[in-house]
Design a protein around this motif. Structure first.
Motif, mmCIF file in Angstrom:
data_model
loop_
_atom_site.group_PDB
_atom_site.id
_atom_site.type_symbol
_atom_site.label_atom_id
_atom_site.label_comp_id
_atom_site.label_asym_id
_atom_site.label_seq_id
_atom_site.Cartn_x
_atom_site.Cartn_y
_atom_site.Cartn_z
ATOM 1 N N ARG A 1 51.747 39.904 28.238
ATOM 2 C CA ARG A 1 52.712 39.001 28.853
ATOM 3 C C ARG A 1 52.956 39.467 30.281
ATOM 4 N N LEU A 2 52.972 38.514 31.183
ATOM 5 C CA LEU A 2 53.191 38.846 32.599
ATOM 6 C C LEU A 2 54.681 38.834 32.910
ATOM 7 N N GLU A 3 55.133 39.892 33.573
ATOM 8 C CA GLU A 3 56.508 39.937 34.099
ATOM 9 C C GLU A 3 56.410 40.143 35.604
ATOM 10 N N GLY A 4 56.963 39.219 36.386
ATOM 11 C CA GLY A 4 56.939 39.377 37.844
ATOM 12 C C GLY A 4 55.779 38.634 38.477
ATOM 13 N N ASP A 5 55.465 39.010 39.706
ATOM 14 C CA ASP A 5 54.513 38.303 40.555
ATOM 15 C C ASP A 5 53.074 38.424 40.045
ATOM 16 N N GLY A 6 52.513 37.313 39.565
ATOM 17 C CA GLY A 6 51.149 37.330 39.026
ATOM 18 C C GLY A 6 50.073 37.269 40.092
ATOM 19 N N THR A 7 50.467 37.086 41.347
ATOM 20 C CA THR A 7 49.441 36.961 42.393
ATOM 21 C C THR A 7 49.010 38.309 42.967
ATOM 22 N N VAL A 8 49.733 39.372 42.576
ATOM 23 C CA VAL A 8 49.365 40.688 43.116
ATOM 24 C C VAL A 8 47.914 41.012 42.730
ATOM 25 N N ARG A 9 47.163 41.522 43.707
ATOM 26 C CA ARG A 9 45.737 41.738 43.490
ATOM 27 C C ARG A 9 45.470 43.192 43.101
ATOM 28 N N ILE A 10 44.750 43.340 42.007
ATOM 29 C CA ILE A 10 44.509 44.663 41.402
ATOM 30 C C ILE A 10 43.028 45.003 41.530
ATOM 31 N N THR A 11 42.754 46.239 41.993
ATOM 32 C CA THR A 11 41.350 46.636 42.175
ATOM 33 C C THR A 11 40.969 47.864 41.352
ATOM 34 N N ARG A 12 41.955 48.556 40.787
ATOM 35 C CA ARG A 12 41.634 49.863 40.217
ATOM 36 C C ARG A 12 42.669 50.260 39.181
ATOM 37 N N VAL A 13 42.291 51.044 38.206
ATOM 38 C CA VAL A 13 43.259 51.674 37.313
ATOM 39 C C VAL A 13 43.502 53.101 37.793
ATOM 40 N N ALA A 14 44.710 53.623 37.541
ATOM 41 C CA ALA A 14 45.029 54.985 37.975
ATOM 42 C C ALA A 14 46.190 55.504 37.145
ATOM 43 N N THR A 15 46.387 56.814 37.147
ATOM 44 C CA THR A 15 47.555 57.391 36.474
ATOM 45 C C THR A 15 48.813 57.046 37.263
ATOM 46 N N LEU A 16 49.960 57.121 36.616
ATOM 47 C CA LEU A 16 51.229 56.819 37.286
ATOM 48 C C LEU A 16 51.370 57.659 38.555
ATOM 49 N N GLN A 17 50.954 58.908 38.452
ATOM 50 C CA GLN A 17 51.137 59.837 39.564
ATOM 51 C C GLN A 17 50.184 59.541 40.735
#
Lengths: 333, 333, 333
Positions: free
Chosen positions: C24-40
């Motif tokens: 489920r999407l919460e917030g702005d769905g247009t944000v563009r994602i290029t990578r996964v990473a740790t929180l830190q």
């Protein structure tokens, strides 16, 4: 590289099997045998065997068309029989004669790389992408499966089988330390393998530093075994998978070494020694014929953690027992 | 790929060996040396060395034509000598100069598969059936033996040796559990290997999940070692065969890790730590320079079974000792 | 085999990721994602996740452009979020969608050897120098990496991944002893592997002697694992690197087996059992769902040697405690 998967089942008469294995035929020799099977699974056309006395009661109820038995078990069934002093070895021979698995075809696969100075004996089979280095020698009737690497100058005897991914003759692990840096000690020896040796998939046998690494006749090595440089393994020793033997160690003849055993370097193990799976051998075993074990037992993790904590205190526990003994002795008890 | 097996023995004068190793020459520099050998085995034309003081007595009786010695052992023999502060490292250099083993020929073997986007440095040797993936880089003078697989993007430094069957850059073992099913976590990192690294036969080094797996300069890895994803190994650490290092563990520099050691994931091991063969490292080792052991000793199988049964009762044995101590204390003994 | 190393990073909108993972999407769905990473480590364009509650405090401070969270962690941050009941599994899916690592190209590499009677499903990828034997079958969408050897008749399901150097279907280790000589028992069975199985680099799976070796659906095998002949592994079991399983052993479904574990032959392990790294399993584990450990702990070598000496005397220590107990009982204490 032709036979379709289903086209190579074989049929032999029991009389023919008797003749080719040296077993004595009891009963109808014309019965046609196509397959080996366990007493429990056997059916029409199958031959089974009795080797372990625990299974004597299964012989009468088996649906096998024929059974291989020792002399003293002759009367356990009335189906046609092969009588042989070593039913299990006779079964192995019969299974070889009936084996439906496609044999490795003699000749060098078109994709293999065989150095021009390498020498291959008669009927040698070299599989796809196998690599045989300069000056290497492979004896008659040996099978080199795909993706095997045989380094230059390695010598392999007759009737050997080397399974896929095995590496024979890579550098031994030898370095001199110079102020923290490792200076490579060239590994100028080779690997010499006798006749009738089997080498499992992805097993590695390093070549020697000065002298050669030696594998005796009839040695059987399972998969993923590591043999260090200058190791010598005596004739007919069998070693199960994942075992490692460190450099310069000498293993006797007719030994049985369990899977995942680890044998330190520069020690010797006498002939006919049995070493249990997972055992770590740190010192020479000089007495022939002994049986050795040594692994740490698993337990439910809670019990294990509770008990393992005391391992660090065994010396202290010993001291406490001694102190108690002394106090009781002092008090005259 | 030419030299016949017997045609590549080398001959150097002792003076030349002195010059090329930086050793000091004592005695006749014209003596011709063809081979390295142990003090005991050496003969005419051989050079030997004394490194371990235990063998001092063997120097005088050796038939070597020359010997490599430290300054303080100068007078143990009158044969021509090389004097060097680290005779074993000097011996390694001499052995390299004399090594008769055929060198891996520079260039890419006709049967190798090198991706068009891979980059090979000067004088790189790529053996038969080796595979080098897209975007991979191999530094100058490195040797890739036959049947090695280097996955895309892996970077290997200069003067490295990668033995046959090694696999560098396969997926790390990463999965998320979703109601019992395993969902693959892509392994998007790579493997970066420094200069002067040796990788043994059939050793595997996985690429990282997000970051890279890193192998420092001068690291020496024996055969059949497994390096998990995101592991980092410090410079000049040496690891013997069959060792496994689980994911994300960080090993320091100048460590020595014995064969068949198993190191858990997500821990760190300090610099200059020595870990014995077969040891299972479950927790971080934070103090540099320590030496650790821990294997369960083998014994004749009967003794082992007898003793091992008590391992499950150590907690109970401890309780019994405590009870005895209490009873004695209560009774005023 | 085209894409240059840098050309394959992907960009997806958060809304698209939500749609493709079922989150489920919460917030702005247009944000563009290029990578996964740790929180830190996360920054601009990165998506991270919270799975382990220990890291709750890191969510607010993370610089990730989006975070995957469970419902109960919804309010830990106000950046755009994906809400999913299993954030780690959702993260794995997202990582697959974004994975920049070059995919194995479908089709058979020109240097591979595929027997004419082998059958490959749709979109199968066969890497360089891989060898696929007569009558072998590979299901749809499976990937066979370079230098893999698949023996004749082996069957591999759909969506499997077999990493470089793996050997599937080599002979099991079976010999009958005839007066010291080993007579080979032909290995006439095969290996049958289910769907969605991953096999690690240089792992070996032997074919059965009479029946087949069976690997269930969804099984994940890490590198350098050895599976003996006639072993059966239940669905969705995961096994870490360097583990060995000896012949005819049956492992249940949904088990987790730690690295370098060694499991004896002819035993069974129940479903959902967890076995710790390095454990040696000698007997059947019949109760489903248990967790087992058992390794010998390392210690500074001096302490280890001191304590290990007592292991040979545990039976004697037990006797001494018993004698003390008896003396105290006799004395009425």
């Amino acid at each position: 590289m032709s036979a379709s998967p289903a086209s190579n089942s074989k049929v032999l008469s029991l009389a023919e099997l008797a003749q080719r294995t040296g077993a004595r035929l009891e009963g109808d020799g014309t019965v046609r045998i196509t397959r080996v099977a366990t007493l429990q699974d056997a059916g029409e056309g199958d031959i089974s065997f009795l080797s372990n006395p625990r299974y004597r009661d299964e012989v009468a109820g088996s649906h096998a068309s024929a059974v291989i038995l020792a002399e003293d078990a002759l009367d356990l069934t009335q189906v046609p029989r092969l009588i042989h002093p070593n039913p299990y070895a006779c079964f192995a021979q019969v299974a070889q004669l009936l084996d439906p698995y496609p044999a490795a075809p003699p000749g060098v696969h078109a994709s293999a790389s065989v150095a021009t100075t390498a020498r291959l004996g008669a009927n040698v089979s070299v599989g796809a992408h196998a690599t045989i280095g300069e000056g290497a020698e492979i004896g008659d009737d040996s099978v080199i499966y795909p993706n095997v690497t045989i380094y230059p100058r390695v010598r392999i005897g007759a009737r050997c089988i080397v399974h896929a991914g095995a590496v024979i003759g890579a550098d031994g692990f030898g370095f001199a330390n110079d102020k923290g840096n490792w200076v490579k000690i060239p590994q100028s020896g080779s690997v010499i393998i006798g006749d009738d040796v089997e080498v499992g998939a992805n097993t590695t046998i390093d070549r020697g530093a000065l002298a050669d690494t030696l594998i005796g006749d009839g040695v059987k090595l399972d998969n993923q075994i590591q043999i260090g440089h200058n190791v010598r393994i005596g004739d007919h020793t069998a070693i199960a998978a994942c075992t490692g033997i460190a450099g310069s160690t000498v293993i006797g003849a007719y030994c049985s070494i369990g899977g995942a055993a680890m044998i330190h370097g520069h020690i010797s193990v006498a002939d006919r020694v049995t070493i249990g799976a997972g055992a770590m051998v740190r010192q020479a075993i000089t007495e022939p014929g002994g049986t050795y074990g040594g692994t740490f037992p698993i337990a439910p993790v809670r019990d294990w953690l509770k008990n393992v904590s005391h391992l660090r205190n065994l010396d202290r526990m010993n001291e406490r027992i001694r102190a108690l003994e002394k106090r009781l002795a002092d008090s005259g008890k």
